[in-house]
Write a protein that holds these residues in place. Structure first.
Motif, PDB file in Angstrom:
ATOM      1  N   VAL A  14       0.832  -1.191   0.000  1.00  0.00           N
ATOM      2  CA  VAL A  14       0.000   0.000   0.000  1.00  0.00           C
ATOM      3  C   VAL A  14       0.872   1.248   0.000  1.00  0.00           C
ATOM      4  O   VAL A  14       0.638   2.183  -0.741  1.00  0.00           O
ATOM      5  CB  VAL A  14      -0.954   0.009   1.213  1.00  0.00           C
ATOM      6  N   PHE A  15       1.891   1.260   0.840  1.00  0.00           N
ATOM      7  CA  PHE A  15       2.811   2.384   0.921  1.00  0.00           C
ATOM      8  C   PHE A  15       4.198   1.919   0.493  1.00  0.00           C
ATOM      9  O   PHE A  15       4.664   0.870   0.940  1.00  0.00           O
ATOM     10  CB  PHE A  15       2.878   2.943   2.343  1.00  0.00           C
ATOM     11  N   THR A  16       4.829   2.699  -0.365  1.00  0.00           N
ATOM     12  CA  THR A  16       6.159   2.358  -0.851  1.00  0.00           C
ATOM     13  C   THR A  16       7.037   3.604  -0.847  1.00  0.00           C
ATOM     14  O   THR A  16       6.572   4.713  -0.627  1.00  0.00           O
ATOM     15  CB  THR A  16       6.114   1.811  -2.292  1.00  0.00           C
ATOM     16  N   THR A  17       8.314   3.406  -1.144  1.00  0.00           N
ATOM     17  CA  THR A  17       9.207   4.524  -1.363  1.00  0.00           C
ATOM     18  C   THR A  17       8.876   5.137  -2.718  1.00  0.00           C
ATOM     19  O   THR A  17       8.040   4.624  -3.457  1.00  0.00           O
ATOM     20  CB  THR A  17      10.678   4.070  -1.372  1.00  0.00           C
ATOM     21  N   ARG A  18       9.563   6.200  -3.061  1.00  0.00           N
ATOM     22  CA  ARG A  18       9.341   6.826  -4.365  1.00  0.00           C
ATOM     23  C   ARG A  18       9.682   5.883  -5.509  1.00  0.00           C
ATOM     24  O   ARG A  18       9.188   6.029  -6.617  1.00  0.00           O
ATOM     25  CB  ARG A  18      10.182   8.094  -4.475  1.00  0.00           C
ATOM     26  N   ILE A  23       9.035   0.190   2.247  1.00  0.00           N
ATOM     27  CA  ILE A  23       9.586   1.178   3.171  1.00  0.00           C
ATOM     28  C   ILE A  23      10.274   0.436   4.306  1.00  0.00           C
ATOM     29  O   ILE A  23       9.692  -0.467   4.912  1.00  0.00           O
ATOM     30  CB  ILE A  23       8.479   2.084   3.728  1.00  0.00           C
ATOM     31  N   GLU A  24      11.494   0.829   4.603  1.00  0.00           N
ATOM     32  CA  GLU A  24      12.218   0.232   5.723  1.00  0.00           C
ATOM     33  C   GLU A  24      11.626   0.758   7.032  1.00  0.00           C
ATOM     34  O   GLU A  24      11.405   1.964   7.167  1.00  0.00           O
ATOM     35  CB  GLU A  24      13.703   0.587   5.643  1.00  0.00           C
ATOM     36  N   PRO A  25      11.362  -0.108   7.999  1.00  0.00           N
ATOM     37  CA  PRO A  25      10.760   0.332   9.262  1.00  0.00           C
ATOM     38  C   PRO A  25      11.544   1.450   9.951  1.00  0.00           C
ATOM     39  O   PRO A  25      10.950   2.390  10.477  1.00  0.00           O
ATOM     40  CB  PRO A  25      10.744  -0.942  10.113  1.00  0.00           C
ATOM     41  N   ARG A  26      12.856   1.380   9.950  1.00  0.00           N
ATOM     42  CA  ARG A  26      13.655   2.427  10.607  1.00  0.00           C
ATOM     43  C   ARG A  26      13.450   3.766   9.929  1.00  0.00           C
ATOM     44  O   ARG A  26      13.395   4.805  10.590  1.00  0.00           O
ATOM     45  CB  ARG A  26      15.130   2.060  10.599  1.00  0.00           C
TER      46      ARG A  26
END
Length: 65
Positions: A14-18, A23-26
């Motif tokens: 659902v949510f990603t980087t550009r 997405i990395e949790p940190r």
């Protein structure tokens, strides 16, 4: 077309980087902390938001439902 594949046929995120990667949790926690400071809200963990959301939703559900 590459982006369309990532959205429709990719890993189902659902949510990603550009770039469309997970997405990395940190990184998420770091970004959330920075945004919280900028917004002037008290310090909470990102994980705590789901508990807050659940509590708010449950407070609005009729008990007879």
């Amino acid at each position: 077309m590459h982006w369309a594949w990532l959205w429709h046929g990719g890993p189902g995120l659902v949510f990603t980087t550009r770039n469309g990667t997970p997405i990395e949790p940190r990184d998420l926690n770091r970004s959330f902390a920075a945004l919280s400071i900028r917004a002037g809200v008290r310090k909470v963990r990102f994980h705590d938001l789901r508990h807050t959301c659940a509590s708010l939703l449950m407070s609005r559900v009729p008990t007879h439902a």
